[in-house]
Design a protein around this motif. Structure first.
Motif, PDB file in Angstrom:
ATOM      1  N   SER A  40       0.872  -1.366   0.036  1.00 54.75           N
ATOM      2  CA  SER A  40       0.034  -0.072  -0.051  1.00 54.75           C
ATOM      3  C   SER A  40       0.833   1.212   0.056  1.00 54.75           C
ATOM      4  O   SER A  40       1.851   1.494   0.798  1.00 54.75           O
ATOM      5  CB  SER A  40      -0.948   0.055   1.180  1.00 54.75           C
ATOM      6  N   PRO A  41       0.593   2.225  -0.985  1.00 52.47           N
ATOM      7  CA  PRO A  41       1.415   3.448  -0.987  1.00 52.47           C
ATOM      8  C   PRO A  41       1.215   4.298   0.315  1.00 52.47           C
ATOM      9  O   PRO A  41       2.088   4.930   0.805  1.00 52.47           O
ATOM     10  CB  PRO A  41       1.021   4.310  -2.303  1.00 52.47           C
ATOM     11  N   GLN A  42       0.020   4.359   0.586  1.00 53.45           N
ATOM     12  CA  GLN A  42      -0.368   4.871   1.981  1.00 53.45           C
ATOM     13  C   GLN A  42       0.383   4.443   3.248  1.00 53.45           C
ATOM     14  O   GLN A  42       0.746   5.138   4.150  1.00 53.45           O
ATOM     15  CB  GLN A  42      -1.942   4.727   2.270  1.00 53.45           C
ATOM     16  N   PHE A  43       0.491   3.015   3.307  1.00 53.01           N
ATOM     17  CA  PHE A  43       1.268   2.655   4.497  1.00 53.01           C
ATOM     18  C   PHE A  43       2.787   2.839   4.234  1.00 53.01           C
ATOM     19  O   PHE A  43       3.309   3.396   5.283  1.00 53.01           O
ATOM     20  CB  PHE A  43       1.224   0.863   4.518  1.00 53.01           C
ATOM     21  N   ARG A  44       3.426   2.759   2.936  1.00 54.75           N
ATOM     22  CA  ARG A  44       4.716   2.864   2.693  1.00 54.75           C
ATOM     23  C   ARG A  44       4.954   4.371   3.125  1.00 54.75           C
ATOM     24  O   ARG A  44       6.008   4.928   3.675  1.00 54.75           O
ATOM     25  CB  ARG A  44       5.077   2.855   1.316  1.00 54.75           C
ATOM     26  N   ALA A  45       4.123   5.508   2.870  1.00 52.40           N
ATOM     27  CA  ALA A  45       4.023   6.773   3.126  1.00 52.40           C
ATOM     28  C   ALA A  45       4.642   7.173   4.687  1.00 52.40           C
ATOM     29  O   ALA A  45       5.417   7.968   4.997  1.00 52.40           O
ATOM     30  CB  ALA A  45       3.100   7.632   2.982  1.00 52.40           C
ATOM     31  N   ASN A  46       3.906   6.461   5.523  1.00 50.53           N
ATOM     32  CA  ASN A  46       4.233   6.377   6.967  1.00 50.53           C
ATOM     33  C   ASN A  46       3.946   5.121   7.590  1.00 50.53           C
ATOM     34  O   ASN A  46       2.693   4.973   8.155  1.00 50.53           O
ATOM     35  CB  ASN A  46       3.633   7.619   7.661  1.00 50.53           C
ATOM     36  N   PRO A  47       5.000   4.300   7.616  1.00 48.30           N
ATOM     37  CA  PRO A  47       4.567   2.896   8.443  1.00 48.30           C
ATOM     38  C   PRO A  47       4.645   2.743   9.840  1.00 48.30           C
ATOM     39  O   PRO A  47       4.098   1.806  10.529  1.00 48.30           O
ATOM     40  CB  PRO A  47       5.566   2.154   7.912  1.00 48.30           C
ATOM     41  N   TYR A  48       5.123   4.061  10.337  1.00 52.05           N
ATOM     42  CA  TYR A  48       5.516   3.914  11.736  1.00 52.05           C
ATOM     43  C   TYR A  48       4.447   3.833  12.885  1.00 52.05           C
ATOM     44  O   TYR A  48       4.502   3.052  14.044  1.00 52.05           O
ATOM     45  CB  TYR A  48       6.504   4.922  12.263  1.00 52.05           C
TER      46      TYR A  48
ATOM     47  N   SER B 297       4.333  17.080  -1.691  1.00 49.14           N
ATOM     48  CA  SER B 297       3.815  15.508  -1.619  1.00 49.14           C
ATOM     49  C   SER B 297       5.115  14.615  -2.004  1.00 49.14           C
ATOM     50  O   SER B 297       6.150  15.212  -2.989  1.00 49.14           O
ATOM     51  CB  SER B 297       2.893  15.421  -2.711  1.00 49.14           C
ATOM     52  N   PHE B 298       5.313  13.645  -1.620  1.00 51.49           N
ATOM     53  CA  PHE B 298       6.450  12.681  -1.850  1.00 51.49           C
ATOM     54  C   PHE B 298       5.887  11.316  -2.263  1.00 51.49           C
ATOM     55  O   PHE B 298       4.886  10.720  -1.901  1.00 51.49           O
ATOM     56  CB  PHE B 298       7.153  12.533  -0.603  1.00 51.49           C
ATOM     57  N   GLU B 299       6.592  10.840  -3.084  1.00 51.06           N
ATOM     58  CA  GLU B 299       6.242   9.591  -3.711  1.00 51.06           C
ATOM     59  C   GLU B 299       7.546   8.671  -3.299  1.00 51.06           C
ATOM     60  O   GLU B 299       8.598   8.636  -3.758  1.00 51.06           O
ATOM     61  CB  GLU B 299       6.235   9.304  -5.265  1.00 51.06           C
ATOM     62  N   TRP B 300       7.162   7.535  -2.355  1.00 51.36           N
ATOM     63  CA  TRP B 300       8.022   6.427  -2.137  1.00 51.36           C
ATOM     64  C   TRP B 300       8.212   5.349  -2.946  1.00 51.36           C
ATOM     65  O   TRP B 300       7.232   5.409  -3.758  1.00 51.36           O
ATOM     66  CB  TRP B 300       7.674   6.208  -0.652  1.00 51.36           C
ATOM     67  N   ASP B 301       9.411   4.765  -3.023  1.00 51.98           N
ATOM     68  CA  ASP B 301       9.720   3.863  -3.962  1.00 51.98           C
ATOM     69  C   ASP B 301       8.652   2.646  -3.865  1.00 51.98           C
ATOM     70  O   ASP B 301       8.115   2.407  -2.701  1.00 51.98           O
ATOM     71  CB  ASP B 301      10.865   3.248  -3.811  1.00 51.98           C
ATOM     72  N   ASP B 302       8.371   1.807  -4.851  1.00 53.59           N
ATOM     73  CA  ASP B 302       7.560   0.675  -4.796  1.00 53.59           C
ATOM     74  C   ASP B 302       7.962  -0.435  -3.594  1.00 53.59           C
ATOM     75  O   ASP B 302       7.240  -1.026  -3.324  1.00 53.59           O
ATOM     76  CB  ASP B 302       7.307   0.168  -6.288  1.00 53.59           C
ATOM     77  N   SER B 303       9.181  -0.517  -3.705  1.00 53.88           N
ATOM     78  CA  SER B 303       9.935  -1.556  -2.760  1.00 53.88           C
ATOM     79  C   SER B 303       9.199  -1.037  -1.154  1.00 53.88           C
ATOM     80  O   SER B 303       9.341   0.176  -0.828  1.00 53.88           O
ATOM     81  CB  SER B 303      11.246  -1.602  -2.567  1.00 53.88           C
ATOM     82  N   PHE B 304       8.923  -1.960  -0.566  1.00 49.00           N
ATOM     83  CA  PHE B 304       8.877  -2.014   0.938  1.00 49.00           C
ATOM     84  C   PHE B 304       9.844  -2.103   1.738  1.00 49.00           C
ATOM     85  O   PHE B 304      10.451  -1.111   2.533  1.00 49.00           O
ATOM     86  CB  PHE B 304       7.778  -3.037   1.574  1.00 49.00           C
ATOM     87  N   LEU B 305      10.799  -3.066   1.587  1.00 47.97           N
ATOM     88  CA  LEU B 305      11.921  -3.243   2.357  1.00 47.97           C
ATOM     89  C   LEU B 305      13.055  -2.253   2.220  1.00 47.97           C
ATOM     90  O   LEU B 305      13.790  -2.002   3.091  1.00 47.97           O
ATOM     91  CB  LEU B 305      12.565  -4.607   2.084  1.00 47.97           C
ATOM     92  N   GLY B 306      13.166  -1.726   0.698  1.00 46.09           N
ATOM     93  CA  GLY B 306      14.153  -0.793   0.819  1.00 46.09           C
ATOM     94  C   GLY B 306      13.413   0.575   0.760  1.00 46.09           C
ATOM     95  O   GLY B 306      12.572   0.995  -0.310  1.00 46.09           O
TER      96      GLY B 306
END
Length: 415
Positions: free
Chosen positions: A18-26, A396-405
């Motif tokens: 999920s892009p929303q999760f990767r934006a702020n997983p903490y 706005s920021f777009e995080w990489d498609d990778s989760f682990l990286g």
């Protein structure tokens, strides 16, 4: 604790895709660490770990490793169904030879062959080269007033240093290096999609073709090559590594050698700009650059997690992990565990001690950690010194498609 009891639906969903999760997983990490620290996902038959002590136990315990399935390399008399399936099969076989996917004794043997270019003393010899590249970059953009930290600085710098270690001069770089890097960042990810997996396998096939050609060219040189590929070719000649292991290791070292370093540079600049008081501290005292990089490795790690497989049934904090089950060690969650860090959600560049887990522990700790730190320290330290009025040029920021990286696709700034 039973799997069923531990798998109650969490109000904050752990969804790596999920892009929303990767934006702020903490916030999700905080919830899981508090309520479901050893979280079983029945739909995946794997585990998600978020506590510092549990993850350290997995890293150090030899009962956790990688799948023990050995690659079955195709022999010369076997006829592939077609060319595409042959490439796909070979890519799968080469990936199984990656250092991070091996257990001892193969892991120990191949890691030993990689050690020399990454010793602290050898890494320090690159300091002037890295510093010159960063300063040349800033000289070239200073009058423009804007730059993309990721695309213009972090990625080219990290790729260049990695290729220097490998022994690939810039004129020999393949035009698809960036695309290949992006594809490889996803193939070993958590919950990888079928499409991403196939793209990754095709990428490995492309890199295999590239490195076969480059290795052949290196073998034709009359003088030994003082670089990583040269030392691996020598090891092959001495019978210390097979031809397939040589090729697989070259692909692996290309894949992991620069993306996390580029992400560390980008994450550091972003985090400092989001914490201006900490940025001012660093600008006032440049000697804080080492603890700054350490704190970013803890607070906004470019490596969010590492997966291991249970090699036998094992108890972990009163929970039974069965042989063959995967445990996803979310080191970014461990790095903010209040049981280990005071005020873990506070970004403090003077934090000491700082036992972050971003480079792993045990036999699989990151072989390039000294190099990654050095590149980031020089790049960030030089940028904040020479471009003191730096500010973010996007909302706005777009995080990489990778989760682990974990890293941004771009970071435009103005100065």
């Amino acid at each position: 604790m039973s799997k069923l009891a531990n798998n109650q639906t969490a109000p904050l969903e752990f969804n790596p895709r999920s892009p929303q999760f990767r934006a702020n997983p903490y916030p999700t990490y905080d919830y899981l660490r508090t309520h479901h620290p050893i979280y079983y996902r029945s739909e995946r038959n794997d585990w998600v770990l978020t506590r510092y002590d549990d993850i350290v136990e997995v890293f150090r315990n030899p009962s956790f490793g990688r799948s023990q399935q050995k690659p079955k390399l195709q022999t010369a008399n076997q006829q592939p169904i077609n060319h595409f399936l042959s490439l796909r099969q070979e890519s799968q076989q080469l990936m199984k030879l990656w250092l991070v996917l091996l257990n001892p004794p193969d892991h120990t043997r191949i890691r030993h062959l990689l050690r020399n270019p990454f010793t602290p003393s050898r890494i320090q010899t690159l300091r002037s080269h890295i510093s010159a590249n960063v300063n040349n970059f800033i000289d070239g953009v200073k009058n423009s007033g804007k730059v993309d930290i990721i695309k213009d600085l972090a990625y080219p710098l990290a790729l260049g240093v990695n290729c220097k270690i490998l022994g690939i001069p810039e004129q020999e770089w393949h035009p698809r290096f960036k695309q290949w890097s992006d594809n490889l960042s996803i193939i070993a990810d958590v919950d990888v999609t079928p499409i991403a997996n196939e793209q990754g396998l095709l990428t490995i096939a492309g890199l295999a073709e590239y490195f076969r050609s480059w290795i052949a060219k290196c073998r034709s040189c009359s003088q030994p090559q003082d670089n990583l590929i040269g030392s691996l070719i020598e090891a092959e000649a001495n019978g210390e590594i097979s031809e397939e292991e040589l090729l697989g290791t070259c692909i692996f070292m290309f894949a992991v050698g620069h993306s996390s370093t580029a992400n560390l540079i980008g994450n550091t600049i972003l985090t400092l700009l989001n914490h201006p008081q900490q940025l001012y501290l660093l600008q006032a005292d440049p000697s804080l650059i080492e603890t700054t990089i350490s704190e970013v490795l803890r607070y906004e790690s470019p490596v969010q997690g590492i997966s291991r497989t249970a090699l036998s049934d094992i108890q972990l904090s009163n929970q039974t992990i069965h042989r063959g089950e995967v445990v996803n060690c979310i080191i970014a969650a461990a790095n903010r565990d209040p049981a280990k860090f005071l005020e873990p959600n506070k970004f403090d560049i003077r934090r000491k001690p700082n036992p972050y887990l971003s480079f792993g522990q045990g036999i699989h700790n990151c072989i390039g950690k000294h190099l990654g730190r050095l590149v980031a320290e020089i790049a960030v330290g030089t940028v904040v010194k020479r471009l003191p009025e730096l500010s973010i040029a996007t909302e706005s920021f777009e995080w990489d498609d990778s989760f682990l990286g974990r890293g941004l696709k771009s970071l435009p700034v103005i100065f």
